[in-house]
Motif scaffolding. Structure first.
Motif, PDB file in Angstrom:
ATOM      1  N   THR A  64       0.827  -1.210   0.000  1.00 26.05           N
ATOM      2  CA  THR A  64       0.000   0.000   0.000  1.00 26.05           C
ATOM      3  C   THR A  64       0.863   1.262   0.000  1.00 26.05           C
ATOM      4  N   ASP A  65       2.088   1.191   0.555  1.00 27.74           N
ATOM      5  CA  ASP A  65       2.950   2.394   0.492  1.00 27.74           C
ATOM      6  C   ASP A  65       3.394   2.658  -0.942  1.00 27.74           C
ATOM      7  N   ASP A  66       3.683   1.570  -1.680  1.00 28.65           N
ATOM      8  CA  ASP A  66       4.133   1.728  -3.065  1.00 28.65           C
ATOM      9  C   ASP A  66       2.980   1.778  -4.057  1.00 28.65           C
ATOM     10  N   LYS A  67       1.771   1.497  -3.568  1.00 29.17           N
ATOM     11  CA  LYS A  67       0.567   1.533  -4.410  1.00 29.17           C
ATOM     12  C   LYS A  67       0.618   0.518  -5.558  1.00 29.17           C
ATOM     13  N   TYR A  68       1.109  -0.675  -5.249  1.00 29.06           N
ATOM     14  CA  TYR A  68       1.013  -1.724  -6.268  1.00 29.06           C
ATOM     15  C   TYR A  68       0.674  -3.067  -5.645  1.00 29.06           C
ATOM     16  N   ALA A  69       0.148  -3.963  -6.501  1.00 28.56           N
ATOM     17  CA  ALA A  69      -0.017  -5.373  -6.145  1.00 28.56           C
ATOM     18  C   ALA A  69       0.577  -6.178  -7.290  1.00 28.56           C
ATOM     19  N   ARG A  84      -8.989 -13.809 -10.052  1.00 35.56           N
ATOM     20  CA  ARG A  84     -10.255 -13.184 -10.437  1.00 35.56           C
ATOM     21  C   ARG A  84     -10.360 -11.800  -9.782  1.00 35.56           C
ATOM     22  N   LEU A  85     -10.980 -10.870 -10.508  1.00 35.02           N
ATOM     23  CA  LEU A  85     -10.975  -9.480 -10.053  1.00 35.02           C
ATOM     24  C   LEU A  85     -11.664  -9.301  -8.712  1.00 35.02           C
ATOM     25  N   ASP A  86     -12.783  -9.981  -8.494  1.00 34.63           N
ATOM     26  CA  ASP A  86     -13.474  -9.831  -7.209  1.00 34.63           C
ATOM     27  C   ASP A  86     -12.611 -10.337  -6.059  1.00 34.63           C
ATOM     28  N   ARG A  87     -11.865 -11.412  -6.305  1.00 30.80           N
ATOM     29  CA  ARG A  87     -11.006 -11.926  -5.244  1.00 30.80           C
ATOM     30  C   ARG A  87      -9.891 -10.917  -4.932  1.00 30.80           C
ATOM     31  N   LEU A  88      -9.318 -10.369  -5.971  1.00 30.50           N
ATOM     32  CA  LEU A  88      -8.273  -9.359  -5.758  1.00 30.50           C
ATOM     33  C   LEU A  88      -8.830  -8.199  -4.931  1.00 30.50           C
ATOM     34  N   ASN A  89     -10.020  -7.730  -5.291  1.00 32.54           N
ATOM     35  CA  ASN A  89     -10.563  -6.578  -4.579  1.00 32.54           C
ATOM     36  C   ASN A  89     -10.991  -6.916  -3.166  1.00 32.54           C
ATOM     37  N   SER A  91      -9.341  -4.896  -0.100  1.00 33.84           N
ATOM     38  CA  SER A  91     -10.206  -4.114   0.794  1.00 33.84           C
ATOM     39  C   SER A  91      -9.769  -4.269   2.250  1.00 33.84           C
ATOM     40  N   ARG A  92      -9.093  -5.368   2.568  1.00 26.74           N
ATOM     41  CA  ARG A  92      -8.578  -5.548   3.933  1.00 26.74           C
ATOM     42  C   ARG A  92      -7.541  -4.486   4.277  1.00 26.74           C
ATOM     43  N   TYR A  93      -6.945  -3.900   3.247  1.00 28.81           N
ATOM     44  CA  TYR A  93      -5.942  -2.842   3.459  1.00 28.81           C
ATOM     45  C   TYR A  93      -6.511  -1.454   3.147  1.00 28.81           C
ATOM     46  N   GLY A  94      -7.829  -1.378   2.961  1.00 28.19           N
ATOM     47  CA  GLY A  94      -8.440  -0.082   2.644  1.00 28.19           C
ATOM     48  C   GLY A  94      -8.149   0.383   1.233  1.00 28.19           C
ATOM     49  N   HIS A  95      -7.757  -0.562   0.371  1.00 27.14           N
ATOM     50  CA  HIS A  95      -7.403  -0.209  -1.003  1.00 27.14           C
ATOM     51  C   HIS A  95      -8.265  -0.994  -1.988  1.00 27.14           C
ATOM     52  N   PHE A  96      -8.165  -0.617  -3.277  1.00 29.27           N
ATOM     53  CA  PHE A  96      -8.849  -1.365  -4.317  1.00 29.27           C
ATOM     54  C   PHE A  96      -8.134  -1.205  -5.650  1.00 29.27           C
ATOM     55  N   TYR A  97      -8.539  -2.091  -6.584  1.00 31.51           N
ATOM     56  CA  TYR A  97      -8.062  -2.024  -7.967  1.00 31.51           C
ATOM     57  C   TYR A  97      -9.265  -1.562  -8.774  1.00 31.51           C
ATOM     58  N   LEU A 122       0.019  -4.280 -10.750  1.00 27.80           N
ATOM     59  CA  LEU A 122      -1.142  -3.407 -10.885  1.00 27.80           C
ATOM     60  C   LEU A 122      -1.041  -2.256  -9.904  1.00 27.80           C
ATOM     61  N   LYS A 123      -1.423  -1.086 -10.339  1.00 24.83           N
ATOM     62  CA  LYS A 123      -1.498   0.064  -9.444  1.00 24.83           C
ATOM     63  C   LYS A 123      -2.774  -0.086  -8.613  1.00 24.83           C
ATOM     64  N   ILE A 124      -2.676   0.185  -7.340  1.00 33.29           N
ATOM     65  CA  ILE A 124      -3.867   0.111  -6.469  1.00 33.29           C
ATOM     66  C   ILE A 124      -4.074   1.474  -5.819  1.00 33.29           C
ATOM     67  N   TRP A 125      -5.222   1.671  -5.231  1.00 34.80           N
ATOM     68  CA  TRP A 125      -5.570   3.015  -4.770  1.00 34.80           C
ATOM     69  C   TRP A 125      -6.393   2.942  -3.480  1.00 34.80           C
ATOM     70  N   PRO A 126      -6.305   3.951  -2.615  1.00 29.59           N
ATOM     71  CA  PRO A 126      -7.128   3.934  -1.397  1.00 29.59           C
ATOM     72  C   PRO A 126      -8.619   4.019  -1.745  1.00 29.59           C
ATOM     73  N   LEU A 127      -9.431   3.267  -1.045  1.00 33.15           N
ATOM     74  CA  LEU A 127     -10.880   3.373  -1.214  1.00 33.15           C
ATOM     75  C   LEU A 127     -11.331   4.773  -0.821  1.00 33.15           C
ATOM     76  N   PRO A 128     -12.313   5.318  -1.515  1.00 35.58           N
ATOM     77  CA  PRO A 128     -12.797   6.644  -1.105  1.00 35.58           C
ATOM     78  C   PRO A 128     -13.398   6.567   0.297  1.00 35.58           C
ATOM     79  N   GLU A 129     -13.296   7.669   1.007  1.00 36.65           N
ATOM     80  CA  GLU A 129     -13.710   7.699   2.406  1.00 36.65           C
ATOM     81  C   GLU A 129     -15.213   7.477   2.568  1.00 36.65           C
TER      82      GLU A 129
END
Lengths: 463, 463
Positions: free
Chosen positions: A98-103, A110-115, A119-125, A207-214
């Motif tokens: 999450t600091d480097d913003k990648y996975a 599968r995309l749902d599994r990745l997300n 989500s456990r880290y407050g992030h998403f693809y 993949l670049k990942i991003w924080p979930l919106p608040e």
């Protein structure tokens, strides 16, 4: 197939040649019939992928790479005498930073599994095609998948930092990497995004990942006129309110969701516009009310908003299931739902929607329209029986005309489903209308650079 | 040059052959000496660009396309016997559509001018290299420019929707277009981004634009240890606080800004971390304070924040001028500031910064470090005299070793300045270290697809 026994000896349990077991690999989510492949390889390692490709290249055997099999354009359909390369066992999430913003993930994830994991880290693809439950990272990269959140976050191309790929000569290459910035020669990573399995096999993706919106809320607005849906969306964007999601559904789609999911919609509403606004926790209410005000200028018959998470989740799942729900509305079990995928700039939506709807009516087709209206993407769902040759010729003609409407309004014949087998003629027509047919020659030459014998996904994309 | 008279007759005032007038076209912002070109063409129309390229292709004349001339790697330096193609007259903003989120612009438009125009509509074009006052749209696309805001918005590749290009055979092609989504064959638009003028000439660009954030504030934190700057940045990102901008400056850079801009910094501070937080008006204060709290965990000697627009603007302009300000700190007027441009994942910043600083000290160079730390991009500014061969050999060796440090920490030798003439050896080294040297062969074949005679920007990018 000559030499297959040597490949079998090398691959052990990673190869299937029993016809009954190979049946599931003959089709994808499109209506195209496939051929029985010579073999299905389900490699466990990058080295095996390399050996399989080298074998097929040396022996001029066509290869079809397969992810989740969710292609709607026939991109994963095997041709005669081919080997299917299923990436199903490449299903590990290797690293999340999450600091480097990648996975770093394997292509069969599968995309749902990745997300769910992110989500456990407050992030998403962000790329989120409606098929995300089954669609894989590899397949979604290969079609530059967009989906529901592209209105705000863009398509897959903005979210792939690097790839490990194997090309037909068996070489394993790293393209791009783990940094958010890079300018070191041509962007071959970007070239692979949307290449529909025609250049090489993806074995790892950064993949670049991003924080979930608040905070997030959802507006539902019902309209009688299709143009109003387009006008309201364009006006929202004009005033700087970029929706996280903006979807629309027509009456047939609403009916199908009532029947399959038990969701109730107002009985007299023709069109539903769903708009998600992402914001901070302090500003969500104000931003939702501003958006309601703007949409309200276009005379919806009803408008409301919610921030109830459960209600939002239920509708999100329903929207994602809209395509399969439409099957319930078939008049006849031999019918399929043939989905179109055009895109226009948002300001051209009212005209595009009206012209497409009128054309469909004029041709006497039964169809449902829905789509990711936030980025101008309209899905046209035609009910037709693929077994009836004359009907299918009509379907093809209609698709071509709808494609022409999109291109004439500065749009494209394919937003996010790719070309596959289905849209080869449409792609050529788009390039012809834009006076850029030579682009096909360039693409062909690039293809030959990676795949000189043309073994990868033969019969797809190129005329 | 044979046949030049026919070109002169065709181009009229769009061609210069007087040597005195051509001197400004011999150099760019790098320290590389250029050759006197045979001619400088300053076309007014796409048709003229097409004629010039056809002429040069037919006669095997090298062409160097020139934007703002701000390349730091020698990408715009003419080789012997070449024609410089300046896009200075392609300076019109053709269309701005806030509902569709695009602007159509010509390649000679300078980035600051574009953003000044867009700001009238509450929008902006995020890529923002420090040279934005002079850098053009075409040049910044050609190097996949990043700049200050890439930490949040990504680099140029995320912001180019379509391009009109002319290729050496004179053909004019449209790649991509005005839609936010598209999957219609290979993404040749993306291939042009970062291609440093080696594939074709950009004559129009469709750029994605975005609403300006509602509110913004800036944190200034001073540190004694270089590792702390990296740790604080990585921790911010880990906790989901993506900065809009995160920059750092060392003491030499701060001194130079004191001398050139009169900005005062605490006398005992070794490093400054600047972090911009974008938010909504209701949430800005809370989000700034949360970020101050996180950065505060890494023991800054001083930390404060401001939302004063004037103060923020002044510091932003100063940071953008840091490279030229460093010239004031030269010990000798024959010295130049030779800028490096490596990038690593954020979590590797503390180690990268420490190792690079130690290596520079060990080699006895005087240098200033600053950079876009939010995306892991470190600029190493070495004071050296390009006229001294032995010193420059030392510089090259040092750049190679710094590049190796970056790649060994999963980074890259070039973040945003491109390869040009300067980093050809570095690019090769990066690919060697990643066991992907074959990528150069693929790039070469792609180049030959567009430019079979290799007339475009000969001697750049490729070994």
């Amino acid at each position: 197939m000559p030499g297959i026994s040597s490949l079998k000896a090398e691959l052990g349990d990673a190869i299937i040649t029993d016809e009954k077991e190979m049946i599931p690999y003959m089709s994808d989510a499109s209506y195209f019939p496939g051929q029985m492949p010579e073999a299905v390889c389900i490699p466990n390692t990058v080295d095996q992928v390399s050996r399989i490709l080298r074998f097929c290249n040396d022996n001029d055997v066509p290869v079809v790479v397969r992810g989740g099999g969710t292609s709607l354009t026939g991109a994963s359909i095997p041709v005669e005498g081919s080997v299917v390369l299923s990436m199903a066992r490449f299903d590990r999430i290797l690293e999340i930073r999450t600091d480097d913003k990648y996975a770093v993930v394997e292509p069969g994830v599968r995309l749902d599994r990745l997300n769910s994991e992110l989500s456990r880290y407050g992030h998403f693809y962000p790329p989120d095609p409606a098929s995300s439950m089954a669609a894989t990272v590899g397949g979604s990269i290969s079609t530059n998948a967009g989906g529901l959140r592209a209105a705000m976050y863009g398509t897959t191309k903005n979210w792939v930092l690097g790839l490990e790929v194997v090309i037909p000569n068996g070489k394993v290459l790293w393209l791009g990497g783990k940094t958010l910035k890079r300018t070191s020669g041509y962007d071959l990573t970007a070239l692979f995004v949307g290449s529909e399995g025609t250049l090489g096999v993806i074995t790892k993706a950064v993949l670049k990942i991003w924080p979930l919106p608040e905070a997030r809320g959802r507006i539902s607005a019902y309209f009688d006129r299709i143009e109003s849906v387009g006008l309201a969306t364009a006006e929202l964007k004009k005033r700087g309110k970029v929706p996280m999601i903006a979807e629309f559904l027509d009456r047939i789609a609403m009916d199908s969701l009532e029947h399959t999911r038990g969701i109730r919609f107002p009985q007299d509403a023709e069109y539903l516009l769903l708009v998600d606004i992402a914001s901070t926790r302090e500003s969500l209410k104000r931003e939702l009310e501003e958006a309601v005000g703007i949409i309200g200028e276009f005379s919806p018959s009803q408008i409301s908003y919610t921030t109830d998470r459960e209600e939002m989740e239920r509708m999100y799942a329903a929207r994602k299931g809209a395509y399969s729900s439409l099957l319930e509305e078939r008049k006849d079990s031999s019918e399929r739902v043939i989905i179109g995928d055009v895109v226009v700039p948002a300001s051209r939506l009212p005209e595009a929607l009206r012209r497409i709807r009128d054309l469909i009516r004029e041709r006497g087709f039964r169809a449902s329209l829905f789509g990711h209206i936030g980025d101008g993407n309209i899905h046209i769902n035609l009910y037709a029986d693929p077994g009836k040759r004359e009907v299918m010729e009509e379907v093809d003609r209609l698709q071509l005309e709808i494609g022409r409407i999109a291109v004439s309004l500065e749009g494209s014949v394919s937003a996010e489903h790719g070309i596959g087998m289905e849209k080869i003629g449409l792609l050529r027509e788009e390039l012809r209308m834009r006076d850029s047919e030579y682009v096909i020659d360039i693409m062909r030459a690039i293809k030959a650079t990676f795949d000189p014998k043309g073994i990868l996904n033969r019969g797809k994309v190129f005329p």
